[in-house]
Design a protein around this motif. Structure first.
Motif, PDB file in Angstrom:
ATOM      1  N   MET A   1       0.827  -1.217   0.000  1.00  0.00           N
ATOM      2  CA  MET A   1       0.000   0.000   0.000  1.00  0.00           C
ATOM      3  C   MET A   1       0.850   1.251   0.000  1.00  0.00           C
ATOM      4  N   GLN A   2       2.193   1.070   0.297  1.00  0.00           N
ATOM      5  CA  GLN A   2       3.067   2.235   0.478  1.00  0.00           C
ATOM      6  C   GLN A   2       2.519   3.109   1.611  1.00  0.00           C
ATOM      7  N   SER A   3       2.328   2.481   2.750  1.00  0.00           N
ATOM      8  CA  SER A   3       1.745   3.147   3.914  1.00  0.00           C
ATOM      9  C   SER A   3       2.412   2.604   5.176  1.00  0.00           C
ATOM     10  N   ASP A   4       3.012   3.498   5.982  1.00  0.00           N
ATOM     11  CA  ASP A   4       3.615   3.033   7.236  1.00  0.00           C
ATOM     12  C   ASP A   4       2.553   2.507   8.189  1.00  0.00           C
ATOM     13  N   ARG A   5       1.398   3.140   8.130  1.00  0.00           N
ATOM     14  CA  ARG A   5       0.317   2.761   9.043  1.00  0.00           C
ATOM     15  C   ARG A   5      -0.533   1.651   8.415  1.00  0.00           C
ATOM     16  N   VAL A   6      -0.783   0.607   9.193  1.00  0.00           N
ATOM     17  CA  VAL A   6      -1.648  -0.494   8.731  1.00  0.00           C
ATOM     18  C   VAL A   6      -2.685  -0.747   9.822  1.00  0.00           C
ATOM     19  N   GLN A   7      -3.940  -0.699   9.431  1.00  0.00           N
ATOM     20  CA  GLN A   7      -5.039  -0.857  10.395  1.00  0.00           C
ATOM     21  C   GLN A   7      -5.892  -2.055  10.001  1.00  0.00           C
ATOM     22  N   MET A   8      -6.361  -2.767  10.991  1.00  0.00           N
ATOM     23  CA  MET A   8      -7.238  -3.911  10.761  1.00  0.00           C
ATOM     24  C   MET A   8      -8.594  -3.438  10.243  1.00  0.00           C
ATOM     25  N   PHE A   9      -9.181  -4.143   9.267  1.00  0.00           N
ATOM     26  CA  PHE A   9     -10.592  -3.928   8.959  1.00  0.00           C
ATOM     27  C   PHE A   9     -11.343  -5.194   9.380  1.00  0.00           C
ATOM     28  N   HIS A  10     -11.300  -6.250   8.583  1.00  0.00           N
ATOM     29  CA  HIS A  10     -11.948  -7.478   9.061  1.00  0.00           C
ATOM     30  C   HIS A  10     -11.421  -8.718   8.351  1.00  0.00           C
ATOM     31  N   ASP A  11     -11.788  -9.858   8.895  1.00  0.00           N
ATOM     32  CA  ASP A  11     -11.450 -11.177   8.333  1.00  0.00           C
ATOM     33  C   ASP A  11     -12.686 -11.725   7.625  1.00  0.00           C
ATOM     34  N   HIS A  12     -12.469 -12.648   6.684  1.00  0.00           N
ATOM     35  CA  HIS A  12     -13.588 -13.235   5.929  1.00  0.00           C
ATOM     36  C   HIS A  12     -13.204 -14.668   5.556  1.00  0.00           C
ATOM     37  N   VAL A  13     -14.084 -15.601   5.797  1.00  0.00           N
ATOM     38  CA  VAL A  13     -13.853 -17.003   5.431  1.00  0.00           C
ATOM     39  C   VAL A  13     -14.822 -17.370   4.310  1.00  0.00           C
ATOM     40  N   LEU A  14     -14.306 -17.990   3.246  1.00  0.00           N
ATOM     41  CA  LEU A  14     -15.157 -18.378   2.102  1.00  0.00           C
ATOM     42  C   LEU A  14     -14.803 -19.814   1.720  1.00  0.00           C
ATOM     43  N   VAL A  15     -15.739 -20.727   1.918  1.00  0.00           N
ATOM     44  CA  VAL A  15     -15.467 -22.146   1.675  1.00  0.00           C
ATOM     45  C   VAL A  15     -16.374 -22.665   0.569  1.00  0.00           C
ATOM     46  N   LYS A  16     -15.748 -23.191  -0.498  1.00  0.00           N
ATOM     47  CA  LYS A  16     -16.523 -23.898  -1.533  1.00  0.00           C
ATOM     48  C   LYS A  16     -16.184 -25.373  -1.422  1.00  0.00           C
ATOM     49  N   GLU A  17     -17.174 -26.161  -1.054  1.00  0.00           N
ATOM     50  CA  GLU A  17     -16.952 -27.597  -0.924  1.00  0.00           C
ATOM     51  C   GLU A  17     -16.896 -28.224  -2.322  1.00  0.00           C
ATOM     52  N   PRO A  18     -16.328 -29.458  -2.446  1.00  0.00           N
ATOM     53  CA  PRO A  18     -16.237 -30.099  -3.762  1.00  0.00           C
ATOM     54  C   PRO A  18     -17.607 -30.144  -4.458  1.00  0.00           C
ATOM     55  N   GLY A  19     -17.608 -29.911  -5.757  1.00  0.00           N
ATOM     56  CA  GLY A  19     -18.854 -29.999  -6.522  1.00  0.00           C
ATOM     57  C   GLY A  19     -19.733 -28.768  -6.416  1.00  0.00           C
ATOM     58  N   THR A  20     -19.164 -27.636  -5.991  1.00  0.00           N
ATOM     59  CA  THR A  20     -19.934 -26.379  -5.946  1.00  0.00           C
ATOM     60  C   THR A  20     -19.759 -25.666  -7.284  1.00  0.00           C
ATOM     61  N   SER A  21     -20.798 -25.705  -8.110  1.00  0.00           N
ATOM     62  CA  SER A  21     -20.608 -25.138  -9.457  1.00  0.00           C
ATOM     63  C   SER A  21     -20.803 -23.620  -9.466  1.00  0.00           C
ATOM     64  N   LYS A  22     -21.423 -23.072  -8.419  1.00  0.00           N
ATOM     65  CA  LYS A  22     -21.743 -21.637  -8.433  1.00  0.00           C
ATOM     66  C   LYS A  22     -20.458 -20.792  -8.433  1.00  0.00           C
ATOM     67  N   PRO A  23     -20.324 -19.918  -9.455  1.00  0.00           N
ATOM     68  CA  PRO A  23     -19.200 -18.978  -9.411  1.00  0.00           C
ATOM     69  C   PRO A  23     -19.476 -17.885  -8.380  1.00  0.00           C
ATOM     70  N   THR A  24     -18.422 -17.289  -7.864  1.00  0.00           N
ATOM     71  CA  THR A  24     -18.573 -16.072  -7.062  1.00  0.00           C
ATOM     72  C   THR A  24     -18.767 -14.926  -8.044  1.00  0.00           C
ATOM     73  N   PRO A  25     -19.864 -14.168  -7.934  1.00  0.00           N
ATOM     74  CA  PRO A  25     -20.133 -13.133  -8.941  1.00  0.00           C
ATOM     75  C   PRO A  25     -19.037 -12.067  -8.983  1.00  0.00           C
ATOM     76  N   TRP A  26     -18.819 -11.480 -10.154  1.00  0.00           N
ATOM     77  CA  TRP A  26     -17.883 -10.351 -10.275  1.00  0.00           C
ATOM     78  C   TRP A  26     -18.375  -9.208  -9.407  1.00  0.00           C
ATOM     79  N   HIS A  27     -17.472  -8.630  -8.641  1.00  0.00           N
ATOM     80  CA  HIS A  27     -17.834  -7.492  -7.773  1.00  0.00           C
ATOM     81  C   HIS A  27     -16.572  -6.776  -7.318  1.00  0.00           C
ATOM     82  N   THR A  28     -16.743  -5.559  -6.807  1.00  0.00           N
ATOM     83  CA  THR A  28     -15.662  -4.890  -6.075  1.00  0.00           C
ATOM     84  C   THR A  28     -16.150  -4.738  -4.638  1.00  0.00           C
ATOM     85  N   ASP A  29     -15.234  -4.901  -3.685  1.00  0.00           N
ATOM     86  CA  ASP A  29     -15.634  -4.873  -2.276  1.00  0.00           C
ATOM     87  C   ASP A  29     -15.908  -3.451  -1.789  1.00  0.00           C
ATOM     88  N   GLY A  30     -15.191  -2.478  -2.364  1.00  0.00           N
ATOM     89  CA  GLY A  30     -15.229  -1.106  -1.849  1.00  0.00           C
ATOM     90  C   GLY A  30     -16.621  -0.566  -1.579  1.00  0.00           C
TER      91      GLY A  30
END
Ligand SMILES: O=C(O)CCC(=O)C(=O)O
Length: 262
Positions: free
Chosen positions: A88-117
């Motif tokens: 980031m070219q930033s001395d300061r680093v701050q926590m925002f959040h954690d996220h867990v994403l699990v696709k089990e075998p045979g999950t055909s659904k794609p994750t849709p295109w998106h931006t998080d911002g």
């Protein structure tokens, strides 16, 4: 071991995405244990992202690091804050959040295109998410459109399940593009456990379904740099953090979003 070179920093600044080989290679077991704990004890935001009849399982949950000791340890003791500072070219680093994403075998659904911002109540040029699988991934890794973090207009945020608009003012956004059909430069890699894709909150991304016979468990960590500030959105954000009490233009409150560096 050098995790980040000047070339990788330049790539991150230019493309809004770069691969960090082995970022959490020494932390794979810890992250796996954290994901198992998270799935066994889901939080209030945990979601199942498949409709009836869709094969497999697509589980996600976020904002759990304070009650999952394995996640807290990785955030505090791994090299991730230093890597984030460099990218980031930033001395300061701050926590925002954690996220867990699990696709089990045979999950055909794609994750849709998106931006998080646009889903978040924070904006800045200096932002980074680290998406890291704890299983080898061939097809179902993260896919990011290089350069999309510099697009002027935000991409329309939608709800993954109902496919409806996330906020009531869709005209304020550009429609979600189809990067494959439109020939956009998509960056994606076959990944080993502990490798990480670093990407800007404004980078357009998605993922294929997991048609492999193996699980695709991923841990995503969202961090902020110096210039990140709270912004009001036209509705409830994701994540929402009810009762946060922050005002536009302020840094995120450090008692909820600790400063990791700087
Ligand atoms: O894991 C996925 O399928 C998508 C991950 C993602 O969108 C993210 O980490 O922001």
């Amino acid at each position: 071991m050098t995790l980040v070179t000047q070339d990788m920093i330049d790539t991150y600044q230019r493309d809004g995405v770069v691969l960090i080989k082995g970022l959490w290679a020494d932390w794979v077991e810890v992250i796996r244990a954290g994901i198992e704990r998270n799935m066994a004890e889901p939080g209030p935001y945990a979601a199942e992202n498949l409709k009836p009849g869709e094969g497999g399982r697509f589980f996600d949950d976020y904002c759990n690091w304070e009650r999952i000791p394995e996640f807290a340890q990785v955030i505090r003791d791994s090299a991730v804050a230093d890597v984030a500072a460099q990218l980031m070219q930033s001395d300061r680093v701050q926590m925002f959040h954690d996220h867990v994403l699990v696709k089990e075998p045979g999950t055909s659904k794609p994750t849709p295109w998106h931006t998080d911002g646009p889903y978040y109540f924070v904006e800045g040029r200096q932002t980074v998410s680290f998406w890291s699988p704890v299983d080898p991934v061939r097809e179902a890794s993260l896919r990011c459109v290089a350069g999309s973090h510099l697009w002027e207009k935000d991409v329309l945020p939608t709800r993954w399940m109902s496919e409806t608009n996330f906020y009531p003012d869709p005209e304020a956004y550009m429609p979600v593009p189809d990067p494959d059909a439109e020939g956009m430069p998509v960056r994606e890699w076959q990944m080993e456990p502990g490798d990480a894709v670093a990407f800007n909150y404004r980078t357009l991304h998605g993922a294929r379904g997991n048609q492999a016979g193996t699980r695709r468990r991923a841990f995503s960590l969202r961090l902020l740099g110096e210039d990140a500030r709270y912004v009001d959105r036209p509705g409830r954000t994701s994540p929402p953090y009810p009762g946060h009490g922050m005002q536009p233009g302020a840094r995120l409150r450090e008692d909820w979003f600790p400063v990791l560096r700087g």
